[in-house]
Design a protein around this motif. Structure first.
Motif, short mmCIF file in Angstrom:
data_model
loop_
_atom_site.label_atom_id
_atom_site.label_comp_id
_atom_site.label_asym_id
_atom_site.label_seq_id
_atom_site.Cartn_x
_atom_site.Cartn_y
_atom_site.Cartn_z
N TYR A 1 0.93 -1.12 -0.03
CA TYR A 1 0.00 -0.02 -0.17
C TYR A 1 0.85 1.14 -0.02
CZ TYR A 1 -4.12 -2.80 0.72
OH TYR A 1 -5.27 -3.77 0.58
N GLU A 2 2.17 1.23 -0.33
CA GLU A 2 2.79 2.29 -0.63
C GLU A 2 2.62 3.39 -1.48
OE1 GLU A 2 4.12 -0.09 -3.67
OE2 GLU A 2 3.85 -0.52 -1.58
N PHE B 1 -0.64 5.43 -0.40
CA PHE B 1 -0.27 6.47 0.50
C PHE B 1 0.16 7.68 -0.18
CE2 PHE B 1 2.52 8.88 3.34
CZ PHE B 1 1.91 8.47 4.65
N ASN C 1 -1.59 -0.86 7.29
CA ASN C 1 -1.04 -0.15 6.36
C ASN C 1 -2.44 0.49 5.39
OD1 ASN C 1 1.27 -0.59 7.09
ND2 ASN C 1 1.95 -1.90 5.05
N CYS D 1 -3.55 4.38 5.29
CA CYS D 1 -3.69 5.10 3.98
C CYS D 1 -4.92 5.72 3.75
CB CYS D 1 -3.08 4.08 2.78
SG CYS D 1 -1.60 3.69 2.62
N THR D 2 -6.02 4.86 4.25
CA THR D 2 -7.56 5.07 3.65
C THR D 2 -7.87 6.27 4.93
OG1 THR D 2 -8.12 3.07 3.48
CG2 THR D 2 -9.83 4.42 3.89
N LYS E 1 -5.37 8.74 5.78
CA LYS E 1 -4.77 9.73 5.15
C LYS E 1 -5.79 10.35 3.98
CE LYS E 1 -0.38 11.12 3.16
NZ LYS E 1 -0.74 11.30 1.83
#
Length: 312
Positions: free
Chosen positions: A186-187, A190, A230, A234-235, A237
């Motif tokens: 999931y980078e 992000f 992760n 991310c979600t 963010k």
């Protein structure tokens, strides 16, 4: 390495990829039509203990456009960031070490980038499970210009655009402003929403050039605790980043997190975070939104019913 001007940097991260990498590199030549003018290839071997390094060394020895690096990060986020920091192109695209592209596609796409100079040229990935079904023939088509809001909407409803860095063409300056984190998955998620929301000149190619090979046992098919953590980071963010008008569509992503990972969430203190957003799907704003698909409204109502039933 040649000193000629580099327009496009292609970053390939590889880890124990001996079974697929040779085919991917051969396909890269076919995608370029053996015309690497203005293109550099950055090959990064991350902690491989098979013949991946030998395959890369041979390919780099045969092609002056290739930069070869050996690192020991064991982390895809770090590898991709390393590749960006060592790139020289005006644009960057990424290719996984087990994926493929349509033959002759890259020079045509590079010409488009040179002519239009978009912030992003996004392409729809072609998901493939059987290699024998691939049609490598490139049919040229004109990318469609999207407004920023239209691109975000398509991304949020998973219509054509997903949070992938592979197969996308993004100005290097946007990567320099958005550091890829040290994540093992999931980078891309992000950084993608922030790059997308910062871009003004966006084009989209509906019939893409990139074959995303879906393999059994891959990371995307193997959920675990770190992957879930992760995903939630991310979600959250993305929720904080995007404007309030997109909030109902963002809630669909929280529904997916809950429904796809219920068992892992039950053993996690992250459940409270997810439940906070699930409760927002029981509001008039979500259920009356014309942008939210009926299937998600049904999912929300079913969860509400189950929640009420438990409390009785």
């Amino acid at each position: 390495m040649t000193d000629s001007k580099v327009f496009l940097s292609i970053i390939i991260a590889a880890h124990n990829s001996e079974k697929t990498l040779s085919g991917t590199l051969k396909n890269l030549q076919d995608a370029c039509g053996n015309n690497f003018s203005g293109i550099e290839v950055i090959l990064i071997d991350d902690s491989s203990n098979d013949s991946t390094g030998e395959i890369i060394r041979k390919f780099s020895a045969d092609h002056t456009q290739v930069q070869f690096f050996k690192v020991n990060f064991q982390n895809i986020g770090q590898v991709r960031q390393f590749g960006i920091e060592n790139s020289r192109g005006d644009y960057i695209t990424m290719l996984d070490s087990d994926d493929l592209m349509k033959h002759g596609s890259l020079p045509i796409l590079v010409d488009f980038l040179k002519e239009k100079r978009p912030d992003m040229l996004l392409t729809k990935l072609i998901e493939v499970r059987e290699l024998s079904n691939i049609d490598y023939k490139w049919q040229n088509q004109e990318p469609k210009k999207l407004s920023r809001d239209e691109a975000i909407m398509r991304f949020l409803i998973h219509k054509d655009i997903q949070a992938h860095l592979i197969g996308q063409f993004i100005k290097r300056e946007y990567y320099l402003e958005n550091i890829i984190p040290s994540m093992t998955c999931y980078e891309d998620f992000f950084v993608f929403p922030n790059i997308l929301s910062s871009s003004q000149k966006i084009y989209f190619l509906r019939k893409g050039h990139y074959f995303y090979i879906k393999r059994s046992g891959s990371l995307s098919n193997s959920p675990d605790r770190q992957k879930l953590t992760n995903l939630i980071i991310c979600t959250e963010k993305m929720t904080e980043l995007l404007e309030k008008k997109f909030f109902p569509l963002i809630l669909c992503h929280w529904l997916d997190v809950y429904l796809k990972h219920t068992k892992l969430l039950q053993k996690s203190d992250e459940m409270d975070i997810v439940r906070k957003y699930i409760r927002e799907t029981w509001t008039f704003r979500f259920l009356s939104s014309p942008n939210v698909r009926l299937s998600y409204k049904r999912k929300s109502i079913n969860l509400l019913y189950r929640n009420i039933k438990k409390s009785l």
